[in-house]
Structures are given as C-alpha cells and as structure tokens.
Design a protein around this motif. Structure first.
Motif, PDB file in Angstrom:
ATOM      1  N   MET A 162       0.803  -1.225   0.000  1.00 51.54           N
ATOM      2  CA  MET A 162       0.000   0.000   0.000  1.00 51.54           C
ATOM      3  C   MET A 162       0.835   1.274   0.000  1.00 51.54           C
ATOM      4  N   ALA A 163       2.142   1.168   0.259  1.00 50.79           N
ATOM      5  CA  ALA A 163       2.978   2.364   0.382  1.00 50.79           C
ATOM      6  C   ALA A 163       4.111   2.322  -0.627  1.00 50.79           C
ATOM      7  N   LYS A 164       4.563   3.513  -1.002  1.00 50.10           N
ATOM      8  CA  LYS A 164       5.697   3.604  -1.927  1.00 50.10           C
ATOM      9  C   LYS A 164       7.023   3.336  -1.222  1.00 50.10           C
ATOM     10  N   MET A 165       7.027   3.499   0.079  1.00 45.77           N
ATOM     11  CA  MET A 165       8.261   3.286   0.824  1.00 45.77           C
ATOM     12  C   MET A 165       7.921   2.732   2.194  1.00 45.77           C
ATOM     13  N   LEU A 166       8.747   1.781   2.648  1.00 45.30           N
ATOM     14  CA  LEU A 166       8.519   1.129   3.936  1.00 45.30           C
ATOM     15  C   LEU A 166       9.856   0.890   4.614  1.00 45.30           C
ATOM     16  N   VAL A 167       9.868   1.075   5.939  1.00 41.98           N
ATOM     17  CA  VAL A 167      11.037   0.732   6.745  1.00 41.98           C
ATOM     18  C   VAL A 167      10.695  -0.486   7.586  1.00 41.98           C
ATOM     19  N   VAL A 168      11.525  -1.523   7.494  1.00 42.14           N
ATOM     20  CA  VAL A 168      11.387  -2.708   8.330  1.00 42.14           C
ATOM     21  C   VAL A 168      12.639  -2.802   9.197  1.00 42.14           C
ATOM     22  N   THR A 169      12.459  -2.739  10.501  1.00 38.13           N
ATOM     23  CA  THR A 169      13.605  -2.801  11.395  1.00 38.13           C
ATOM     24  C   THR A 169      13.361  -3.828  12.492  1.00 38.13           C
ATOM     25  N   GLY A 170      14.437  -4.313  13.069  1.00 38.35           N
ATOM     26  CA  GLY A 170      14.342  -5.315  14.126  1.00 38.35           C
ATOM     27  C   GLY A 170      15.675  -5.986  14.330  1.00 38.35           C
ATOM     28  N   GLY A 171      15.818  -6.642  15.468  1.00 42.46           N
ATOM     29  CA  GLY A 171      17.065  -7.299  15.822  1.00 42.46           C
ATOM     30  C   GLY A 171      17.200  -8.668  15.185  1.00 42.46           C
ATOM     31  N   PRO A 172      18.162  -9.457  15.650  1.00 38.33           N
ATOM     32  CA  PRO A 172      18.378 -10.788  15.077  1.00 38.33           C
ATOM     33  C   PRO A 172      17.254 -11.749  15.457  1.00 38.33           C
ATOM     34  N   GLY A 173      16.953 -12.670  14.538  1.00 44.05           N
ATOM     35  CA  GLY A 173      15.996 -13.733  14.834  1.00 44.05           C
ATOM     36  C   GLY A 173      14.539 -13.351  14.770  1.00 44.05           C
ATOM     37  N   VAL A 174      14.214 -12.160  14.233  1.00 47.12           N
ATOM     38  CA  VAL A 174      12.811 -11.718  14.211  1.00 47.12           C
ATOM     39  C   VAL A 174      12.152 -11.951  12.855  1.00 47.12           C
ATOM     40  N   GLY A 175      12.866 -12.544  11.922  1.00 44.16           N
ATOM     41  CA  GLY A 175      12.249 -12.914  10.650  1.00 44.16           C
ATOM     42  C   GLY A 175      12.308 -11.864   9.561  1.00 44.16           C
ATOM     43  N   LYS A 176      13.324 -11.021   9.557  1.00 42.42           N
ATOM     44  CA  LYS A 176      13.441 -10.031   8.479  1.00 42.42           C
ATOM     45  C   LYS A 176      13.662 -10.722   7.136  1.00 42.42           C
ATOM     46  N   THR A 177      14.496 -11.767   7.125  1.00 38.48           N
ATOM     47  CA  THR A 177      14.771 -12.480   5.877  1.00 38.48           C
ATOM     48  C   THR A 177      13.520 -13.184   5.361  1.00 38.48           C
ATOM     49  N   THR A 178      12.757 -13.812   6.256  1.00 38.50           N
ATOM     50  CA  THR A 178      11.510 -14.478   5.856  1.00 38.50           C
ATOM     51  C   THR A 178      10.538 -13.480   5.248  1.00 38.50           C
ATOM     52  N   LEU A 179      10.472 -12.303   5.840  1.00 36.89           N
ATOM     53  CA  LEU A 179       9.592 -11.259   5.318  1.00 36.89           C
ATOM     54  C   LEU A 179      10.020 -10.848   3.910  1.00 36.89           C
ATOM     55  N   VAL A 180      11.328 -10.638   3.718  1.00 35.14           N
ATOM     56  CA  VAL A 180      11.830 -10.235   2.405  1.00 35.14           C
ATOM     57  C   VAL A 180      11.524 -11.318   1.372  1.00 35.14           C
ATOM     58  N   CYS A 181      11.759 -12.579   1.723  1.00 33.20           N
ATOM     59  CA  CYS A 181      11.470 -13.678   0.786  1.00 33.20           C
ATOM     60  C   CYS A 181       9.984 -13.712   0.417  1.00 33.20           C
ATOM     61  N   SER A 182       9.120 -13.428   1.373  1.00 34.06           N
ATOM     62  CA  SER A 182       7.674 -13.418   1.109  1.00 34.06           C
ATOM     63  C   SER A 182       7.307 -12.299   0.146  1.00 34.06           C
ATOM     64  N   LEU A 183       7.864 -11.120   0.364  1.00 37.01           N
ATOM     65  CA  LEU A 183       7.599  -9.987  -0.536  1.00 37.01           C
ATOM     66  C   LEU A 183       8.061 -10.303  -1.954  1.00 37.01           C
ATOM     67  N   LEU A 184       9.252 -10.863  -2.062  1.00 33.85           N
ATOM     68  CA  LEU A 184       9.796 -11.177  -3.383  1.00 33.85           C
ATOM     69  C   LEU A 184       8.912 -12.196  -4.103  1.00 33.85           C
ATOM     70  N   GLU A 185       8.421 -13.189  -3.364  1.00 36.83           N
ATOM     71  CA  GLU A 185       7.578 -14.229  -3.970  1.00 36.83           C
ATOM     72  C   GLU A 185       6.288 -13.623  -4.518  1.00 36.83           C
ATOM     73  N   ILE A 186       5.690 -12.719  -3.753  1.00 38.27           N
ATOM     74  CA  ILE A 186       4.431 -12.085  -4.189  1.00 38.27           C
ATOM     75  C   ILE A 186       4.674 -11.218  -5.417  1.00 38.27           C
ATOM     76  N   PHE A 187       5.717 -10.397  -5.390  1.00 40.93           N
ATOM     77  CA  PHE A 187       5.985  -9.497  -6.514  1.00 40.93           C
ATOM     78  C   PHE A 187       6.336 -10.283  -7.776  1.00 40.93           C
ATOM     79  N   ARG A 188       7.140 -11.340  -7.620  1.00 44.62           N
ATOM     80  CA  ARG A 188       7.540 -12.111  -8.797  1.00 44.62           C
ATOM     81  C   ARG A 188       6.346 -12.859  -9.392  1.00 44.62           C
ATOM     82  N   ALA A 189       5.417 -13.287  -8.515  1.00 41.37           N
ATOM     83  CA  ALA A 189       4.222 -13.981  -9.009  1.00 41.37           C
ATOM     84  C   ALA A 189       3.390 -13.069  -9.904  1.00 41.37           C
ATOM     85  N   LYS A 190       3.496 -11.774  -9.673  1.00 41.60           N
ATOM     86  CA  LYS A 190       2.776 -10.787 -10.488  1.00 41.60           C
ATOM     87  C   LYS A 190       3.668 -10.221 -11.595  1.00 41.60           C
ATOM     88  N   ARG A 191       4.784 -10.949 -11.868  1.00 42.33           N
ATOM     89  CA  ARG A 191       5.714 -10.583 -12.936  1.00 42.33           C
ATOM     90  C   ARG A 191       6.292  -9.173 -12.755  1.00 42.33           C
TER      91      ARG A 191
END
Length: 747
Positions: free
Chosen positions: A361-390
């Motif tokens: 919904m936003a043109k820009m987003l900040v995702v912050t957090g320490g180790p072990g909170v799932g930042k990488t999982t979140l990034v992988c999820s975003l990439l999967e959704i965007f790539r599915a929409k080409r």
C-alpha cells in the motif's frame, strides 16, 4: 671511485646515536654501494642498510634516514661510528643520500633489485651485457633501444618507461618534502594525483594535500605551509582550517554542526581567535564552499556537498512517497498473504503480515528489528508475491559481504549499491541517475543502517518513479561509517510507515548469541554462566591483564575453537576489536595473529606503509576504489606477490584484484578488524577482546553490533568491568543531521 674514512674513533652506546658531539669533532664521511636493505620505513624514512665499502672486508651497517633507497645505489653518508651492544659496529648517519650507480655491477644490482618495474635479475643482466655502464642512460634517454634485449617487448618496455618516469618524479617530490622535514611516504600518491606539476601544486596550495591525498592530514599540510612561508594569520590558512574542521566532524558522522562550535574548534586548531574563523567562514559561505542555515533558531554550518546531498535526498524521498503509482495496486492482499505462506511452507507472524500489507500500500517502507525476528523471511515473502505478479525485484546492500549474504538467503541476485549504480571511472560518476534511472518495480535495500547520506542520495535519485522501496535494517546497530544516519532519520521523520519486528522466533530463541544480544541492547549484562553440558554458542572468558588476554586470544583462535568447533582460523573465525589503537587494538593484534597463523614460512612478502603483507594473509580494503571495483570493507586473501612487476594480487569475492605496491596503503591486515568495519557481515565464529583500554569506544550499540556478527559462535575475552561499561553506556555520540526535518516538510 668509492672512498671511506677509517673509523679511528669509536664511541660506545646503547642508543643509535651519541647524545652530543664536541664542537671540534667533525662528522665522518662514508661512501659505498647498498647491497641489502635490512629495513626501510616509507613513513619515517628510517633505514638499516648493509653497504659495500671499498677497503672493508665485510658489509657495513648504516643506520639513518633515507627518503628512498634501492639495492645497487651509491650511498653517501655523514655521521659517526658507534658500537651498539646488541648489533655491534654501525655507522650512524646524520645525513644520508643515494644516487644511481655508475659501475656495471652496481647498475645490474640496482636494476635487478626491483627498482624498475618489469625488470628482474635476468632481464637486468641482459640489459647490462648489451649496454654496459650506459644502461641507465639508455633507459632514460633512448628507451626504444631496449627492444633489442631478449625478453623485452613493447608491453614490458612501456611498463619499464612508466616506472622509470614515475620513480624520477617521486624522487623529486620526496627530496622536496624532505627539505621541509615532511615524511615522504605519500610521495607516490602525490605524484599519481597531481602528475608532473606536483611540486608546483603543493607550493600553490599545500592545504590541498589534506583534501586530495589519503593519509595526509591538515596538520601535516599546515606544517608544510608554515615552512613555505604562509603566515599563521593568513586568510588562506584560516579558511582551510575551518573547512578541515567540518571535514573532521563529517568523518565523525555529522552532516552539519552548530556554527559557534565550529568556530571554536577551528580557532583552537589554528591558534587564532574566533573572530578570524568567523570571517573566514563568511568568505567560504560567499564562495558556496560552506552553507549556513538556521535550524530551530540556531545557525548550522554544512560542507556544500553534504548540504546538497541532504537536500536532494529529502526531495527524492518526498517525491517518491507522494507518487500515487503503486507496483501492485490491483492485488488482493488478503489472498496474497495465505498464498505466500502456503507456497513457501511458512507461517508469518502478525508483524510480518502487517509489513506485507504496508509494502503493498505504500511507496516506501522501513522494516527494522534485531536478530531472529524474521526479516529475511519477510523479504522472501515480498519477493515471492511481486515475482508472481511478474514484477521486477532488485536487491541491494551497502557492502559486498552484505549483498552476498542477501543473495544466499533469498536465492536471488543481489548487488552492492555501487555496482547497482554502475560507476563510470572515466567520467568519475555513476551511470544511473535521474536521467538514466534503474529498472525495477520493488527495491529492497538490506543492512540500510549502514547507508550514509551521500550514497543514499545517489541511490534514491536513480530509483524510478513507478517503483516501491523497502529499507531493511537494525536501527539499534552502529550507524553508518560515513556522515548521516539515514535509517534513523527516516523513522523519526514519520513520513514513511515503519514496522518494527520484535517477536523472536523459536529457533532463534534457543541461541544464546541472540538472547545475549537482546540483553545487551536492553542495557543488561548477559548471562555469562556456562550451561551444565558446557555446550553453547556464547562464551565469556574472564581475564584482566592485557598480555593474558592477548595470549588467550591466540590460543582460543589457533587451538580451542578449531578443536572444539572444527572452524578454520584463517577463514571462519573473525576477531572484532572495539578500536584500532592500543595494545589490544586491531592494529597491534593483527601483527600478533599474523605471526601465529601465517608466520614466516618462506612465502613471498612485501613491506609497505607499516604493514608486512605475506601470501596467504587476510586483508581488508580501506577505501572505495572504483577503478578496481573494490570498496571500503571488502575482505580478501593475498594470492600472489610479484616483486619484479611490483604488484600484489588479492582474491576478493571470488575474483582476483591487482594492486601496485604504491597503492598498498588502501589495504591492511584483517585477522582483526574494527567492529565498525564488520557492519553488514556475518562470520561463523567471532572473538571479541574487551578491556578498559578501549574505554573511549565501550558503548552499548558497539558491543551489540559485534555480538550480532557471530552466526554460530561468539567468544568474549576480557574483563567483566569492561563488559559492564559497554552495556551501561548508551551511545553518546548523537549526530547532527537535519534530514528528518527536511523530510517532514514534505508531509
């Protein structure tokens, strides 16, 4: 003909030189041929030479200061003979000079010593056989004749000519600087920066050295300026001092600074009154070298380039966030989230789902957090959704190591920001900018806490208007090495949505490294007790004495960790020190670990700029070099040292990078690196020495950053007091920036 005075008078001393000489005693003279260079420091000129002197059956040891020296050269010295209790008879030279050899043997020795690039002992022998004692004259005046020598072609001759020309010019610069008692260590870099007009440029504006030559600071330039006759109260000097003061403040991370404090610091540096620095600053402001701006009723001073970067970055971010065009405007988010969980076989936490909604919904987003909170999982999820929409997804990070780790965790190509922007070394600028923007729909910038103001501005001006940007990073880590704190300012501006991930996932909770990191970040001393089975990934070894800490450090890295955890000390264990200087600083410990892990074993080595580099050594790049495509913080391994070609080859990120010997000040050993340099990296094992020697740098975010660099093992070695100090001291080094204020203007 070589002459030498007979050493009729000998003094006994444990020092290199006698403390005084009677007025009736005249210094003796010595002339000979340099046979061996036992030691020569390019920084100080201090040399220990073995010299062949006519009439002496053995080589003579000469100790003194030489601007430059090569084997085979003629040495002329004035001084005294002494007997050192440890090293025996020596000639202590008060004045020492060298010149090119005249004899056939001397010329061959000189050329074969590596003094001229691409000439080794065999080529030197052939040159001398062909041209005899005219060899150097031929090289200087008629180099094309050297093509008659077997083994010398056009390419080799070109390198020889350039090396000879460079050597002559560097010698001139060296001699010029030595007249003013200035170290000659940077003579080569001065020549490569200014060319044949180097001496004229220095005389015109010695202060330019501080801006242009790495390793030459304002004080050295100021000392030279004084000897060249520039008055202490010269407006030229004071203006340079004010700018230097702001440059120093920018190296501490500030983008601007209160004007009254700048004037005070500059006045102290220059030894003048504040009125003089205010007048100089006013002239610089008129010339647009400095920018003055009133912020919250207080005058702030900026270097013009930093002010421009801050203004343009705020403008780029403001324009992008107000652009209504979204890459996935038509997507059904409530269907996308369960779809991606099923596709990836994961279960997203509530905060991660929130982040995905915000990213759609936003043109820009900040995702912050320490180790072990799932930042990488979140990034992988975003990439999967965007790539599915080409949609095209672009991944980037500030450093090569961070980009490599991002690529490994996402399975998608990731680049450093420098490589993404495609630097053009010919034009000296990035190819990607507002008029030639990048291509992509979603840009994910990982480790964004490392991003400084200037690089962030260069990146944002190249982002296409249709795209969205997600900044990912840990705002509690150390800020960028360069000026600014972009991620923190973005969060404080309230211009962009921010998702702070706080839920530590079960697997991460089982790691003592991660629990210790969170305790440190909360201002608590972590649990230092060993588990009942003594199996852990986080250890504290208590030691108070610096020498004991040093011994333990070597033992832990060389023996204990490899035996217990099967880690290779050369490639999998990284020592992180709070600071560079001190007995337990990175510089000192690097020498200790080099000897322990890669001691003299017959491998090729070269000594430059205070470091002895050996084949097999770990090294780190200390500045951006766009021509070589290597950047500050890149790590490598020395593969080859070629003394004939005067080059060192380093394997960095899977590719070979070649350095001239004269450029080795860009590198330092990396068995130990500062915690600041480790940002964006992960290592299987991390060892951290802690002692009250590091008092100035002991603070919470420094230790937190260091601990979170360890992937499988973290070992602290040091005093409990130093650990407690680190945990208790919150970061007191707030940076002066005005980016968040500028961003709020776009709301």
């Amino acid at each position: 003909m070589l002459l030498v005075s007979v050493p009729l008078r000998v003094s006994f001393s444990t020092e290199v030189a006698p403390p005084f000489r009677s007025q009736r005693q005249m210094p003796e003279s010595l002339t000979g041929i340099v046979e061996r260079i036992t030691f020569h420091s390019p920084e100080s000129g201090f040399s220990v030479l073995r010299v062949k002197v006519k009439g002496q059956p053995e080589l003579v040891t000469v100790v003194g200061s030489a601007t430059s020296v090569s084997c085979g050269e003629i040495l002329e010295a004035q001084g005294d003979w002494i007997i050192d209790r440890q090293f025996g008879q020596q000639f202590k030279a008060e004045q020492l000079s060298t010149s090119h050899p005249a004899s056939v043997a001397g010329i061959q020795r000189f050329l074969g010593s590596g003094a001229v690039r691409s000439v080794g002992p065999k080529i030197a022998e052939r040159i001398v056989e062909r041209f005899g004692d005219q060899a150097l004259e031929v090289l200087d005046q008629k180099p094309s004749l050297l093509l008659d020598v077997h083994g010398i072609g056009e390419s080799r001759l070109s390198r020889m000519r350039e090396s000879w020309r460079e050597q002559k010019e560097v010698r001139k610069i060296t001699l010029f600087l030595s007249e003013y008692d200035i170290s000659s260590a940077k003579a080569l870099r001065i020549y490569r920066t200014y060319g044949g007009r180097a001496i004229a440029r220095i005389k015109e504006n010695p202060y330019q050295l501080a801006n242009d030559i790495r390793g030459i600071g304002f004080k050295t330039a100021d000392e030279l300026a004084g000897k060249l006759g520039i008055a202490k109260d010269s407006p030229f000097r004071i203006e340079a001092g004010v700018q230097y003061t702001l440059q120093q403040l920018s190296s501490e991370g500030h983008c601007a600074y209160p004007a009254e404090e700048v004037h005070q610091k500059a006045a102290e540096l220059l030894g003048v009154d504040v009125d003089a620095t205010q007048t100089a600053a006013s002239r610089a402001i008129e010339q647009r070298l400095l920018i003055s701006e009133t912020v919250d009723g207080r005058e702030m001073l900026y270097l013009a380039a930093l002010h421009q970067s801050e203004v343009l970055l705020a403008k780029s971010i403001g324009q992008l966030t107000q652009n209504a065009e979204l890459p996935l405007a038509e997507i059904d988010i409530e269907k996308a989230i369960p779809w991606v969980q099923e596709t990836l076989g994961i279960e997203l936490a509530a905060q991660q789902e929130t982040a995905i909604r915000e990213a759609m919904m936003a043109k820009m987003l900040v995702v912050t957090g320490g180790p072990g909170v799932g930042k990488t999982t979140l990034v992988c999820s975003l990439l999967e959704i965007f790539r599915a929409k080409r949609k095209q997804c672009i991944l980037a990070a500030p450093t090569g190591r961070a980009a490599k780790r991002l690529a490994e965790t996402t399975g998608q190509e990731a680049k450093t920001i420098h490589r993404l922007l495609e630097f053009d070394p010919v034009r000296g600028e990035f190819k990607r900018h507002a008029k030639n923007p990048l291509e992509g729909d979603l840009f994910v910038i990982d480790e964004s806490s490392m991003l400084d103001l200037v690089l962030a501005q260069q990146l944002m001006r190249a982002i296409p208007e249709k795209a969205s940007v997600v900044w990912v990073g840990d705002v509690d880590q150390l800020p960028s090495v360069g000026p600014g704190c972009v991620l923190k300012d973005l969060i404080q501006s309230e211009l962009v949505p921010v998702v702070r991930l706080t839920e530590v996932f079960r697997q991460a909770r089982e790691s003592k490294i991660i629990s210790a990191a969170y305790e440190i970040n909360q201002g608590l001393v972590p649990d230092l007790t060993s588990p009942a089975n003594d199996v852990s990934d986080f250890y504290f070894i208590e030691a108070e004495d610096p020498e004991k800490i040093r011994r333990l450090l070597v033992k832990v890295i060389k023996e204990r960790i490899p035996q217990r955890f099967s880690m290779d000390p050369m490639s999998e264990i990284q020592v992180l020190a709070p600071m560079n200087r001190s007995e337990l600083g990175a510089r000192s410990l690097n020498v200790v670990l080099q000897e322990a892990l890669n001691g003299e074993g017959g491998q090729a080595e070269v000594e430059r700029y205070g470091w002895r580099f050996r084949v097999g050594d770990r090294v780190i790049q200390n500045e951006n070099n766009y021509d070589r495509d290597v950047y500050n913080g890149d790590l490598g391994l020395i593969e080859k040292i070629n003394r004939v070609e005067q080059t060192m080859t380093v394997k960095m990120d899977g590719r070979l990078v070649e350095y001239d010997f004269g450029d080795l000040d860009e590198l330092s050993l990396a068995y130990v690196m500062s915690i600041h340099k480790s940002q964006g990296s992960e290592f299987p094992g991390v060892v951290i020495p802690l002692h009250t020697q590091h008092f100035m740098m002991l603070q919470r975010n420094l230790l937190y950053t260091a601990v979170t660099r360890g992937k499988q093992l973290v070992v602290l070695i040091g005093s409990r007091k130093a650990l407690e100090m680190s945990v208790q001291r919150a970061d007191s080094g707030a940076r002066w920036t005005t980016l968040s204020r500028r961003l709020r203007e776009y709301l």
